[in-house]
Design an enzyme around this catalytic site. Sequence first.
Site: not given
Length: 319
Positions: A164, A260, A290
């Site tokens: 991320s 995502d 995600h």
Amino acid sequence: MDMDTTKIHPDLKQKFSEMITLDFDWETIDMEEARRLVNARNAGNPIPTDKSVTITNKYIPGPSGAPDIQLRIYKPTEHDEFLPGILWIHGGGYMFGKVESDDYLCQKFVSEARCVVVSVDYRLAPENPFPAPLEDCYTSFLWLHEKAQELSVDRSRIAIAGPSAGGGLTAALALLVRDRKGPSIVFQMPLYPMIDHRSTTPSSYEIMDHRVWSRKKNIHAWKMYLGEHLHGEISPYASPALATDLSGLPPTYTCIGTLDLFRDETIDYVKRLNQAGVPTEFHLYPGCFHAFERVEVNAEVSKRAVNQYIQVLKSALGS
């Protein structure tokens, strides 16, 4: 707007239905309280300790008089050879996360890929916007390279990785090390990376559900990370999707789910890496949101995703 649950991978539906919505009032947010809530939600079950892995903490001088940086070092308890090294950069939207967040995964890297992991507790936005977090990562990377012998690390086999926002910092660090002509990076693994502040891709408009990383959260996080830079020319070291030259970067692996927010910016990054001649492997997981493999660690698809990137990392490091 809630996500269409018919699109969610069957292994993840139950966990998704149980997830707590965290939709902060960004105009009046108390970051200390927000971080407490995020850390509490992400805590999950107690992290098992792998007795084959030794964990220690160390502080090193920060860049240019900045505060010391905490590093968390994971090593095999027993070893008599020089091992590959990984600089691990935690996620959290550039605003959240802590160095202990990935104890479980870093232990798996050590035990399964037979390596030394150094996780960096970089400064967080908005108190410390770009370039502070990236410079902390760069300083930590140089330290890992310089102290390689002391750490029993083979400096010719040092990789960088993170998920991320940690993936965004990984991609940015690879660019920065290349352009500053720093020590070589054998491999980079920016997992579902946060790399494009513009939020203009189709997938950036699709994900509005606040149980996961949503458009609203993403736009605010970029404002916090970019700070005063938001109103000027944005550096590709801040938003790596802006980089026009990806040549000379290390071999790369990344993955992402179809649900995502970062799906399309990741796919574009992979495409441009290949066009630049960078050996790149990529996996797209249908129906996965995600950080799915961290949210529901026991799902078959999550285990498969983690096993794949550990095996790819193991191969890249020659473990």
